[in-house]
Design a protein around this motif. Structure first.
Motif, PDB file in Angstrom:
ATOM      1  N   GLU A   1       6.589  10.941 -23.177  1.00  0.00           N
ATOM      2  CA  GLU A   1       7.116   9.606 -22.928  1.00  0.00           C
ATOM      3  C   GLU A   1       8.020   9.650 -21.713  1.00  0.00           C
ATOM      4  O   GLU A   1       8.531  10.708 -21.342  1.00  0.00           O
ATOM      5  N   ARG A   2       8.216   8.503 -21.113  1.00  0.00           N
ATOM      6  CA  ARG A   2       9.112   8.410 -19.959  1.00  0.00           C
ATOM      7  C   ARG A   2       9.619   6.978 -19.870  1.00  0.00           C
ATOM      8  O   ARG A   2       8.919   6.037 -20.239  1.00  0.00           O
ATOM      9  N   ARG A   3      10.830   6.829 -19.392  1.00  0.00           N
ATOM     10  CA  ARG A   3      11.388   5.483 -19.245  1.00  0.00           C
ATOM     11  C   ARG A   3      10.567   4.702 -18.217  1.00  0.00           C
ATOM     12  O   ARG A   3      10.165   5.230 -17.186  1.00  0.00           O
ATOM     13  N   LYS A   4      10.299   3.467 -18.519  1.00  0.00           N
ATOM     14  CA  LYS A   4       9.500   2.630 -17.627  1.00  0.00           C
ATOM     15  C   LYS A   4      10.216   2.440 -16.297  1.00  0.00           C
ATOM     16  O   LYS A   4      11.417   2.156 -16.260  1.00  0.00           O
ATOM     17  N   PHE A   5       9.475   2.564 -15.206  1.00  0.00           N
ATOM     18  CA  PHE A   5      10.085   2.545 -13.879  1.00  0.00           C
ATOM     19  C   PHE A   5       9.524   1.442 -12.984  1.00  0.00           C
ATOM     20  O   PHE A   5       9.763   1.425 -11.776  1.00  0.00           O
TER      21      PHE A   5
ATOM     22  N   ARG B   1       3.580   0.228  -5.424  1.00  0.00           N
ATOM     23  CA  ARG B   1       3.066   1.587  -5.278  1.00  0.00           C
ATOM     24  C   ARG B   1       1.722   1.749  -5.960  1.00  0.00           C
ATOM     25  O   ARG B   1       1.526   1.260  -7.070  1.00  0.00           O
ATOM     26  N   LYS B   2       0.819   2.464  -5.293  1.00  0.00           N
ATOM     27  CA  LYS B   2      -0.504   2.702  -5.852  1.00  0.00           C
ATOM     28  C   LYS B   2      -0.456   3.887  -6.809  1.00  0.00           C
ATOM     29  O   LYS B   2       0.179   4.900  -6.541  1.00  0.00           O
ATOM     30  N   LEU B   3      -1.142   3.717  -7.901  1.00  0.00           N
ATOM     31  CA  LEU B   3      -1.188   4.774  -8.904  1.00  0.00           C
ATOM     32  C   LEU B   3      -2.078   5.909  -8.430  1.00  0.00           C
ATOM     33  O   LEU B   3      -3.125   5.683  -7.816  1.00  0.00           O
ATOM     34  N   LYS B   4      -1.659   7.132  -8.722  1.00  0.00           N
ATOM     35  CA  LYS B   4      -2.483   8.310  -8.468  1.00  0.00           C
ATOM     36  C   LYS B   4      -2.688   9.085  -9.756  1.00  0.00           C
ATOM     37  O   LYS B   4      -1.983   8.891 -10.747  1.00  0.00           O
TER      38      LYS B   4
ATOM     39  N   ARG C   1       6.553  -1.015 -22.761  1.00  0.00           N
ATOM     40  CA  ARG C   1       7.849  -1.679 -22.755  1.00  0.00           C
ATOM     41  C   ARG C   1       8.906  -0.802 -22.081  1.00  0.00           C
ATOM     42  O   ARG C   1       8.692  -0.341 -20.975  1.00  0.00           O
ATOM     43  N   ASP C   2      10.008  -0.545 -22.721  1.00  0.00           N
ATOM     44  CA  ASP C   2      11.070   0.232 -22.081  1.00  0.00           C
ATOM     45  C   ASP C   2      10.664   1.688 -21.866  1.00  0.00           C
ATOM     46  O   ASP C   2      11.089   2.325 -20.908  1.00  0.00           O
ATOM     47  N   THR C   3       9.831   2.201 -22.775  1.00  0.00           N
ATOM     48  CA  THR C   3       9.392   3.587 -22.689  1.00  0.00           C
ATOM     49  C   THR C   3       7.882   3.634 -22.538  1.00  0.00           C
ATOM     50  O   THR C   3       7.156   2.935 -23.244  1.00  0.00           O
ATOM     51  N   LEU C   4       7.409   4.451 -21.596  1.00  0.00           N
ATOM     52  CA  LEU C   4       5.976   4.619 -21.390  1.00  0.00           C
ATOM     53  C   LEU C   4       5.461   5.634 -22.401  1.00  0.00           C
ATOM     54  O   LEU C   4       5.889   6.784 -22.408  1.00  0.00           O
ATOM     55  N   LYS C   5       4.537   5.217 -23.232  1.00  0.00           N
ATOM     56  CA  LYS C   5       3.948   6.104 -24.233  1.00  0.00           C
ATOM     57  C   LYS C   5       2.563   6.520 -23.740  1.00  0.00           C
ATOM     58  O   LYS C   5       1.552   5.905 -24.075  1.00  0.00           O
ATOM     59  N   PHE C   6       2.542   7.566 -22.952  1.00  0.00           N
ATOM     60  CA  PHE C   6       1.301   7.981 -22.305  1.00  0.00           C
ATOM     61  C   PHE C   6       0.219   8.369 -23.306  1.00  0.00           C
ATOM     62  O   PHE C   6      -0.962   8.200 -23.055  1.00  0.00           O
TER      63      PHE C   6
ATOM     64  N   HIS D   1       0.786  -1.229   0.000  1.00  0.00           N
ATOM     65  CA  HIS D   1       0.000   0.000   0.000  1.00  0.00           C
ATOM     66  C   HIS D   1       0.819   1.280   0.000  1.00  0.00           C
ATOM     67  O   HIS D   1       0.385   2.287   0.536  1.00  0.00           O
ATOM     68  N   GLU D   2       1.967   1.287  -0.613  1.00  0.00           N
ATOM     69  CA  GLU D   2       2.675   2.543  -0.784  1.00  0.00           C
ATOM     70  C   GLU D   2       2.015   3.319  -1.912  1.00  0.00           C
ATOM     71  O   GLU D   2       1.354   2.755  -2.772  1.00  0.00           O
ATOM     72  N   PHE D   3       2.179   4.649  -1.878  1.00  0.00           N
ATOM     73  CA  PHE D   3       1.468   5.490  -2.844  1.00  0.00           C
ATOM     74  C   PHE D   3       2.390   6.036  -3.905  1.00  0.00           C
ATOM     75  O   PHE D   3       3.553   6.306  -3.668  1.00  0.00           O
ATOM     76  N   LEU D   4       1.821   6.196  -5.088  1.00  0.00           N
ATOM     77  CA  LEU D   4       2.570   6.761  -6.207  1.00  0.00           C
ATOM     78  C   LEU D   4       1.812   7.959  -6.755  1.00  0.00           C
ATOM     79  O   LEU D   4       0.679   7.843  -7.170  1.00  0.00           O
ATOM     80  N   LEU D   5       2.458   9.123  -6.716  1.00  0.00           N
ATOM     81  CA  LEU D   5       1.903  10.304  -7.362  1.00  0.00           C
ATOM     82  C   LEU D   5       2.635  10.469  -8.675  1.00  0.00           C
ATOM     83  O   LEU D   5       3.835  10.713  -8.708  1.00  0.00           O
ATOM     84  N   PHE D   6       1.912  10.288  -9.766  1.00  0.00           N
ATOM     85  CA  PHE D   6       2.591  10.276 -11.053  1.00  0.00           C
ATOM     86  C   PHE D   6       1.866  11.182 -12.020  1.00  0.00           C
ATOM     87  O   PHE D   6       0.791  10.875 -12.485  1.00  0.00           O
ATOM     88  N   LYS D   7       2.428  12.361 -12.294  1.00  0.00           N
ATOM     89  CA  LYS D   7       1.823  13.302 -13.220  1.00  0.00           C
ATOM     90  C   LYS D   7       2.357  13.059 -14.613  1.00  0.00           C
ATOM     91  O   LYS D   7       3.514  12.757 -14.799  1.00  0.00           O
TER      92      LYS D   7
END
Length: 285
Positions: free
Chosen positions: A40-44, A65-68, A94-99, A26-32
């Protein structure tokens, strides 16, 4: 002419085929993030899972981590089927997040954060505004080939929706378009009130993509496939391409992108308003 294309049948990809999802901590993730094309962003993360939270809602977990949402709220969806579909989007990266390709995630963020601070009645009003400028209602009076193409391809779906909802819409080559009767608007308004806020978010998205209430209802009511609706929404462009040719890669890219967005919006409408019976059927399919 285009009828052979419009008759094509297709199905949205089976987004519910997913690897095993394991509940995590139950850890939290704040991801804007932004949905701009360059976003795009490298997958984490490695693992994607879903868990059921308080009140029966479902949460998405990236590792532990929980998505926010971009607005800082806990990312929760109303049912398991939608949670699985969203988790599939994250798992497919995959390696890169294509939002910009994660349409279901974006629609959920919009429904949760409600950045424009509108209520459902305001959303219904905005959707009905598109009826006054509906793609299939605006006709040309030349060239004759395009006149016939619009009549042959648009009239059947226009007649379908008028019969389906017992309304009058019509079409016009006048720049102001047809005058939509108030009774028609009232009928559609009453129908749209049966949608919940999340479903209206998805429907408004489809209408915006297709620039047509008529075609959007056709997709949602399963009278049209997404492929058919997209072709019908691009009828004039397709006619011009047949007459003058096209930039090969650009046309195909635009077509597939519009299909993806419209399909995601339609799927979002159905998943955000599912009963448990329909949810089970989707998972079995």
């Amino acid at each position: 002419m285009l009828s052979s294309l419009v008759r094509l049948r297709g199905r949205c990809g089976n987004v519910l085929s997913l690897c095993k999802l394991r509940p995590r901590s139950h850890e939290f993730l704040l991801f804007k993030y932004s949905t701009a094309a360059a976003s795009e962003r490298r997958k984490f993360y490695q693992d994607v899972s879903i868990t059921q939270g308080e009140g029966g809602v479902y949460e998405i977990n990236l590792d532990r981590r929980k998505l926010k949402t971009p607005g800082g709220k806990l990312f929760t969806v109303p049912n398991e089927a939608l949670a699985i579909a969203v988790a599939t989007e994250w798992d497919a990266q995959r390696d890169t997040l294509k939002f910009y390709s994660m349409h279901l995630t974006t629609l959920c963020n919009t429904a949760i954060d409600n950045p424009t601070q509108r209520d459902k009645d305001q959303m219904i009003g905005a959707a009905l505004k598109f009826l006054e400028t509906d793609t299939v209602c605006y006709r040309v009076d030349e060239p004759q080939g395009m006149v016939e193409l619009q009549r042959n391809e648009w009239d059947p779906v226009l007649h379908w929706i008028e019969n389906r909802y017992d309304v009058t819409i019509g079409s016009s080559s006048n720049i102001l378009g047809p005058e939509i009767p108030q009774e028609t608007k009232d009928t559609f308004r009453q129908h749209l009130k049966s949608y919940n806020f999340w479903s209206m978010t998805g429907l408004e998205y489809v209408i915006t993509q297709l620039k047509s209430v008529v075609l959007s209802f056709g997709v949602i009511d399963r009278h049209l496939t997404v492929e058919q609706a997209v072709l019908l929404s691009r009828l004039e462009e397709e006619y011009q391409i047949r007459s003058w040719g096209n930039v090969e890669w650009a046309h195909d890219y635009d077509m597939y992108e519009l299909r993806a967005r419209a399909a995601a919006g339609a799927l979002f409408v159905h998943l955000s308003s599912q009963s448990s019976t329909i949810k089970r059927k989707l998972l079995q399919d």
